[in-house]
Scaffold this motif. Structure first.
Motif, PDB file in Angstrom:
ATOM      1  N   ALA A 241       0.849  -1.190   0.000  1.00 39.83           N
ATOM      2  CA  ALA A 241       0.000   0.000   0.000  1.00 39.83           C
ATOM      3  C   ALA A 241       0.883   1.238   0.000  1.00 39.83           C
ATOM      4  N   ARG A 242       0.389   2.287  -0.618  1.00 36.37           N
ATOM      5  CA  ARG A 242       1.059   3.592  -0.657  1.00 36.37           C
ATOM      6  C   ARG A 242       2.514   3.485  -1.122  1.00 36.37           C
ATOM      7  N   GLY A 243       2.764   2.627  -2.119  1.00 34.74           N
ATOM      8  CA  GLY A 243       4.103   2.517  -2.691  1.00 34.74           C
ATOM      9  C   GLY A 243       5.103   1.782  -1.823  1.00 34.74           C
ATOM     10  N   GLU A 244       4.615   0.995  -0.868  1.00 35.20           N
ATOM     11  CA  GLU A 244       5.515   0.287   0.038  1.00 35.20           C
ATOM     12  C   GLU A 244       5.101  -1.180   0.163  1.00 35.20           C
ATOM     13  N   VAL A 245       6.102  -2.051   0.180  1.00 35.08           N
ATOM     14  CA  VAL A 245       5.896  -3.485   0.374  1.00 35.08           C
ATOM     15  C   VAL A 245       6.401  -3.828   1.766  1.00 35.08           C
ATOM     16  N   ARG A 246       5.588  -4.519   2.553  1.00 38.74           N
ATOM     17  CA  ARG A 246       5.978  -4.917   3.913  1.00 38.74           C
ATOM     18  C   ARG A 246       5.741  -6.414   4.081  1.00 38.74           C
ATOM     19  N   TYR A 247       6.626  -7.058   4.861  1.00 42.15           N
ATOM     20  CA  TYR A 247       6.487  -8.498   5.119  1.00 42.15           C
ATOM     21  C   TYR A 247       6.950  -8.800   6.533  1.00 42.15           C
ATOM     22  N   SER A 248       6.180  -9.641   7.202  1.00 43.55           N
ATOM     23  CA  SER A 248       6.564 -10.141   8.525  1.00 43.55           C
ATOM     24  C   SER A 248       6.107 -11.591   8.642  1.00 43.55           C
ATOM     25  N   LEU A 249       6.692 -12.293   9.571  1.00 45.62           N
ATOM     26  CA  LEU A 249       6.423 -13.714   9.758  1.00 45.62           C
ATOM     27  C   LEU A 249       6.106 -13.958  11.220  1.00 45.62           C
ATOM     28  N   SER A 250       5.057 -14.735  11.493  1.00 40.33           N
ATOM     29  CA  SER A 250       4.716 -15.048  12.883  1.00 40.33           C
ATOM     30  C   SER A 250       4.563 -16.557  13.043  1.00 40.33           C
ATOM     31  N   ASP A 251       4.823 -17.025  14.261  1.00 40.15           N
ATOM     32  CA  ASP A 251       4.732 -18.470  14.523  1.00 40.15           C
ATOM     33  C   ASP A 251       3.292 -18.844  14.879  1.00 40.15           C
TER      34      ASP A 251
END
Length: 165
Positions: free
Chosen positions: A79-89
């Motif tokens: 969104a808004r020109g940004e890519v974000r990634y996170s990982l949870s257990d």
């Protein structure tokens, strides 16, 4: 009295020549257009060597089952020109990552493929500035979580108006 002295038109050799030239001109134009489109779009190549890929299939399937057994969940936002990634257990706690690479693959056009390396943004979330075009994309995320192989998250996504749908 009036006589109708209208001259009838004859189909001559010149007419036949123009008809044949027009017919073959259209065929040649269509063939050139299709050849140009075929050479500038997706090659259709899925793997370089199908024999080698078939030999690696069982190993990759086993790696996939081992990864699924971890129960981790990846969160991808665009969104808004940004890519974000996170990982949870499985308990919802963030999994510490050392690096994240994201490959945006267009299903039909290889020349629009783009690899993006995400940097640590906040906490355990990685981010980078990138805005894929609107449309369907195949996203391949390789997250380095300290395992023997990177955690691989592959999804087919839809971007509309600059945001993940």
């Amino acid at each position: 009295m009036s006589t109708n002295t209208q001259k009838t038109r004859e189909f001559t050799g010149r007419h036949m020549l123009l008809t044949i030239l027009g017919f073959f001109g259209v065929i040649i134009a269509v063939n050139l257009t299709m050849a140009t489109l075929a050479s500038t779009t997706w090659t259709g190549l899925v793997v370089e060597n199908t024999y080698v890929a078939s030999q690696q299939f069982n190993r990759k399937a086993e790696e996939g089952r081992a990864q699924a057994a971890l129960g981790w969940t990846g969160k991808l936002t665009i969104a808004r020109g940004e890519v974000r990634y996170s990982l949870s257990d499985t308990t919802g706690k963030p999994v510490p990552l050392h690096g994240v690479k994201v490959l945006f693959r267009h299903p039909a056009y290889e020349k629009e493929d783009k690899s993006v390396t995400l940097a640590l943004a906040s906490g355990e979330e990685f981010a980078a500035r990138h805005m894929p075009k609107d449309g369907v994309w195949i996203v391949e995320v390789d997250a380095d979580a300290g395992l023997a192989q990177p955690y691989r998250d592959v999804r087919r996504i839809m971007i509309s108006q600059g945001a993940l749908q």
